[in-house]
Scaffold this motif. Structure first.
Motif, PDB file in Angstrom:
ATOM      1  N   GLN A 194       0.822  -1.181   0.061  1.00 48.51           N
ATOM      2  CA  GLN A 194       0.043   0.108  -0.016  1.00 48.51           C
ATOM      3  C   GLN A 194       0.829   1.267   0.047  1.00 48.51           C
ATOM      4  O   GLN A 194       1.684   1.509   0.956  1.00 48.51           O
ATOM      5  CB  GLN A 194      -0.882   0.020   1.274  1.00 48.51           C
ATOM      6  N   SER A 195       0.828   2.053  -1.162  1.00 43.33           N
ATOM      7  CA  SER A 195       1.829   3.265  -1.222  1.00 43.33           C
ATOM      8  C   SER A 195       1.043   4.397  -0.315  1.00 43.33           C
ATOM      9  O   SER A 195      -0.193   4.358   0.033  1.00 43.33           O
ATOM     10  CB  SER A 195       1.619   3.536  -2.572  1.00 43.33           C
ATOM     11  N   VAL A 196       1.941   5.096   0.134  1.00 43.89           N
ATOM     12  CA  VAL A 196       1.497   6.317   0.868  1.00 43.89           C
ATOM     13  C   VAL A 196       0.555   7.498  -0.030  1.00 43.89           C
ATOM     14  O   VAL A 196      -0.244   7.920   0.601  1.00 43.89           O
ATOM     15  CB  VAL A 196       2.715   7.106   1.676  1.00 43.89           C
ATOM     16  N   LEU A 197       1.085   7.353  -1.205  1.00 38.65           N
ATOM     17  CA  LEU A 197       0.538   8.238  -2.298  1.00 38.65           C
ATOM     18  C   LEU A 197      -0.347   7.476  -2.951  1.00 38.65           C
ATOM     19  O   LEU A 197       0.155   6.320  -3.405  1.00 38.65           O
ATOM     20  CB  LEU A 197       1.547   9.060  -3.035  1.00 38.65           C
ATOM     21  N   THR A 198      -1.861   7.871  -3.372  1.00 36.65           N
ATOM     22  CA  THR A 198      -2.671   7.208  -4.028  1.00 36.65           C
ATOM     23  C   THR A 198      -2.747   7.511  -5.557  1.00 36.65           C
ATOM     24  O   THR A 198      -3.188   8.593  -5.697  1.00 36.65           O
ATOM     25  CB  THR A 198      -3.974   7.003  -3.286  1.00 36.65           C
ATOM     26  N   GLN A 199      -2.486   6.605  -6.340  1.00 32.29           N
ATOM     27  CA  GLN A 199      -2.972   7.090  -7.796  1.00 32.29           C
ATOM     28  C   GLN A 199      -3.570   5.939  -8.237  1.00 32.29           C
ATOM     29  O   GLN A 199      -3.703   4.629  -7.870  1.00 32.29           O
ATOM     30  CB  GLN A 199      -1.348   6.757  -8.513  1.00 32.29           C
ATOM     31  N   PRO A 200      -4.675   6.373  -9.183  1.00 33.91           N
ATOM     32  CA  PRO A 200      -5.192   5.181  -9.908  1.00 33.91           C
ATOM     33  C   PRO A 200      -4.406   4.124 -10.645  1.00 33.91           C
ATOM     34  O   PRO A 200      -3.430   4.604 -11.413  1.00 33.91           O
ATOM     35  CB  PRO A 200      -6.128   6.103 -11.075  1.00 33.91           C
ATOM     36  N   PRO A 201      -4.527   2.979 -10.546  1.00 36.33           N
ATOM     37  CA  PRO A 201      -3.717   1.994 -11.275  1.00 36.33           C
ATOM     38  C   PRO A 201      -3.503   2.219 -13.035  1.00 36.33           C
ATOM     39  O   PRO A 201      -2.639   1.767 -13.371  1.00 36.33           O
ATOM     40  CB  PRO A 201      -4.355   0.724 -10.978  1.00 36.33           C
ATOM     41  N   SER A 202      -4.468   2.661 -13.330  1.00 39.71           N
ATOM     42  CA  SER A 202      -4.520   2.859 -14.830  1.00 39.71           C
ATOM     43  C   SER A 202      -5.205   4.070 -15.428  1.00 39.71           C
ATOM     44  O   SER A 202      -5.992   4.440 -14.778  1.00 39.71           O
ATOM     45  CB  SER A 202      -5.087   1.640 -15.543  1.00 39.71           C
ATOM     46  N   ALA A 203      -4.921   4.477 -16.466  1.00 38.62           N
ATOM     47  CA  ALA A 203      -5.489   5.442 -17.365  1.00 38.62           C
ATOM     48  C   ALA A 203      -5.492   5.013 -18.723  1.00 38.62           C
ATOM     49  O   ALA A 203      -4.361   4.611 -19.288  1.00 38.62           O
ATOM     50  CB  ALA A 203      -5.009   6.757 -16.899  1.00 38.62           C
ATOM     51  N   SER A 204      -6.060   5.830 -19.654  1.00 40.33           N
ATOM     52  CA  SER A 204      -6.165   5.618 -21.041  1.00 40.33           C
ATOM     53  C   SER A 204      -6.747   6.923 -21.913  1.00 40.33           C
ATOM     54  O   SER A 204      -7.577   7.412 -21.164  1.00 40.33           O
ATOM     55  CB  SER A 204      -6.931   4.188 -21.276  1.00 40.33           C
ATOM     56  N   GLY A 205      -6.257   6.765 -23.029  1.00 39.92           N
ATOM     57  CA  GLY A 205      -7.112   7.951 -23.732  1.00 39.92           C
ATOM     58  C   GLY A 205      -6.397   7.527 -25.491  1.00 39.92           C
ATOM     59  O   GLY A 205      -5.727   6.777 -25.517  1.00 39.92           O
ATOM     60  N   THR A 206      -7.000   8.397 -26.261  1.00 36.25           N
ATOM     61  CA  THR A 206      -6.692   8.116 -27.794  1.00 36.25           C
ATOM     62  C   THR A 206      -5.739   9.342 -27.950  1.00 36.25           C
ATOM     63  O   THR A 206      -5.864  10.198 -27.289  1.00 36.25           O
ATOM     64  CB  THR A 206      -8.089   8.205 -28.461  1.00 36.25           C
ATOM     65  N   PRO A 207      -5.257   9.018 -29.212  1.00 35.62           N
ATOM     66  CA  PRO A 207      -4.243  10.204 -29.707  1.00 35.62           C
ATOM     67  C   PRO A 207      -4.964  11.391 -29.719  1.00 35.62           C
ATOM     68  O   PRO A 207      -6.050  11.341 -30.316  1.00 35.62           O
ATOM     69  CB  PRO A 207      -3.671   9.567 -30.983  1.00 35.62           C
ATOM     70  N   SER A 212      -4.146  11.571 -11.237  1.00 35.58           N
ATOM     71  CA  SER A 212      -4.284  12.122  -9.986  1.00 35.58           C
ATOM     72  C   SER A 212      -3.560  11.342  -8.926  1.00 35.58           C
ATOM     73  O   SER A 212      -2.870  10.433  -9.064  1.00 35.58           O
ATOM     74  CB  SER A 212      -5.680  12.028  -9.244  1.00 35.58           C
ATOM     75  N   CYS A 213      -2.991  12.121  -7.817  1.00 35.90           N
ATOM     76  CA  CYS A 213      -2.225  11.757  -6.878  1.00 35.90           C
ATOM     77  C   CYS A 213      -2.751  12.177  -5.407  1.00 35.90           C
ATOM     78  O   CYS A 213      -2.774  13.507  -5.285  1.00 35.90           O
ATOM     79  CB  CYS A 213      -0.638  12.054  -7.130  1.00 35.90           C
ATOM     80  N   SER A 214      -3.091  11.439  -4.618  1.00 29.95           N
ATOM     81  CA  SER A 214      -3.699  11.720  -3.383  1.00 29.95           C
ATOM     82  C   SER A 214      -2.760  11.558  -2.418  1.00 29.95           C
ATOM     83  O   SER A 214      -2.222  10.503  -1.988  1.00 29.95           O
ATOM     84  CB  SER A 214      -5.082  11.135  -3.207  1.00 29.95           C
ATOM     85  N   GLY A 215      -2.637  12.342  -1.287  1.00 28.51           N
ATOM     86  CA  GLY A 215      -1.534  12.205  -0.469  1.00 28.51           C
ATOM     87  C   GLY A 215      -2.463  12.904   1.177  1.00 28.51           C
ATOM     88  O   GLY A 215      -3.424  12.464   1.201  1.00 28.51           O
ATOM     89  N   SER A 216      -1.451  13.400   1.712  1.00 29.85           N
ATOM     90  CA  SER A 216      -1.899  13.926   3.372  1.00 29.85           C
ATOM     91  C   SER A 216      -1.228  15.192   3.499  1.00 29.85           C
ATOM     92  O   SER A 216      -0.234  15.695   2.756  1.00 29.85           O
ATOM     93  CB  SER A 216      -1.759  12.649   4.220  1.00 29.85           C
ATOM     94  N   ASN A 217      -1.329  15.780   4.908  1.00 34.31           N
ATOM     95  CA  ASN A 217      -0.788  17.079   5.177  1.00 34.31           C
ATOM     96  C   ASN A 217       0.668  16.748   5.486  1.00 34.31           C
ATOM     97  O   ASN A 217       1.620  17.861   5.335  1.00 34.31           O
ATOM     98  CB  ASN A 217      -1.268  17.382   6.441  1.00 34.31           C
ATOM     99  N   SER A 218       1.080  15.460   5.536  1.00 38.32           N
ATOM    100  CA  SER A 218       2.579  15.200   5.818  1.00 38.32           C
ATOM    101  C   SER A 218       3.416  15.263   4.685  1.00 38.32           C
ATOM    102  O   SER A 218       4.972  15.296   4.669  1.00 38.32           O
ATOM    103  CB  SER A 218       2.678  14.132   6.945  1.00 38.32           C
ATOM    104  N   ASN A 219       2.775  14.928   3.472  1.00 37.95           N
ATOM    105  CA  ASN A 219       3.457  14.938   2.375  1.00 37.95           C
ATOM    106  C   ASN A 219       3.157  15.979   1.399  1.00 37.95           C
ATOM    107  O   ASN A 219       3.547  17.071   1.315  1.00 37.95           O
ATOM    108  CB  ASN A 219       3.515  13.597   1.896  1.00 37.95           C
ATOM    109  N   ILE A 220       2.062  15.713   0.456  1.00 35.59           N
ATOM    110  CA  ILE A 220       1.796  16.617  -0.743  1.00 35.59           C
ATOM    111  C   ILE A 220       1.271  18.082   0.099  1.00 35.59           C
ATOM    112  O   ILE A 220       1.627  19.035  -0.902  1.00 35.59           O
ATOM    113  CB  ILE A 220       0.543  16.075  -1.431  1.00 35.59           C
TER     114      ILE A 220
END
Lengths: 121, 110
Positions: free
Chosen positions: B1-14, B21-29
């Motif tokens: 379990q990482s301290v910072l939370t990101q979605p495992p995947s993302a996608s898009g077309t050219p 996104s990246c979610s953290g807490s008051n002690s980091n971000i």
């Protein structure tokens, strides 16, 4: 060109010791901290610790304190990561990275290509 | 379990715009800058964004970063095939006294 060149892949048995290296060039090696980052198979990046080659001041992640030793030889611009007794869970890619920035923010601006460590009986 | 939370995947077309996104807490971000790294398997991770929204030399201006409170985002406008990679956010954590990374987001260009 600023670069960090890491030592080659290693295959070791459980219980064996190992020391991998990261040689800096193209900049003043003793002026920048060098970090070690682990990436286990299929997983993300984990910061292990960091050393200042100028005086060998070292900070370890609590997760890795006592599990590895980080050192540096400033005379040959090289940082090291070593294990005294490897286990299968040490199987991973290990990267070194240079810390850059200033008191308002630090970041890792130059990375080595990684050293793959495989521990298997 | 990482301290910072990101979605495992993302996608898009050219040509599309994608945000990670990246979610953290008051002690980091919440109390420090956020950096982003791009990682193609088999290569060295590359610094993509530092100090929230600063691009190193050579990084296209299609990449941009932002931060609000304890969360940060990386945006890629006009997605290109060569953007397919893993993206990691990172920050210093004052409580843990060390750097923390997100779990990484695998970006797929469809």
């Amino acid at each position: 060109e600023v670069q960090l060149v890491q030592s080659g892949a290693e295959v070791k048995k459980p219980g064996e010791s190992l020391k991998i290296s990261c040689k800096g060039s193209g900049y003043i090696f003793t002026s920048y901290w060098i970090a070690w980052v682990r990436q286990m198979p299929g997983k993300g990046l984990e910061w292990m610790g960091i050393i200042y080659p100028g005086d060998s001041d070292t900070i370890y992640s609590p997760s890795f304190q006592g599990q590895v030793t980080i050192s540096a030889d400033k005379s040959i611009s090289t940082a090291y990561l070593q294990w005294s007794s490897l286990t299968a869970s040490d199987t991973a890619m290990y990267y070194c990275a240079r810390r850059n920035g200033h008191n308002l923010g630090w970041y890792f601006d130059v990375w080595g290509r990684g050293t793959l460590i495989t521990v298997s009986s | 379990q990482s301290v910072l939370t990101q979605p495992p995947s993302a996608s898009g077309t050219p040509g599309q715009r994608v945000t990670i996104s990246c979610s953290g807490s008051n002690s980091n971000i919440g109390s420090d800058i956020v950096n982003w790294y791009q990682h193609l398997p088999g290569t060295a991770p590359k610094l993509l964004m530092f100090s929230v929204n600063q691009r190193p030399s050579g990084v296209p201006d299609r990449f941009s970063g932002s931060k609000s409170g304890t969360s940060a985002s990386l945006a890629i406008s006009t997605l290109q095939s060569e953007d397919e990679a893993d993206y990691y956010c990172a920050a210093w954590d004052g409580s843990l006294n060390g750097w923390v990374f997100g779990g990484g987001t695998k970006l797929t260009v469809l």
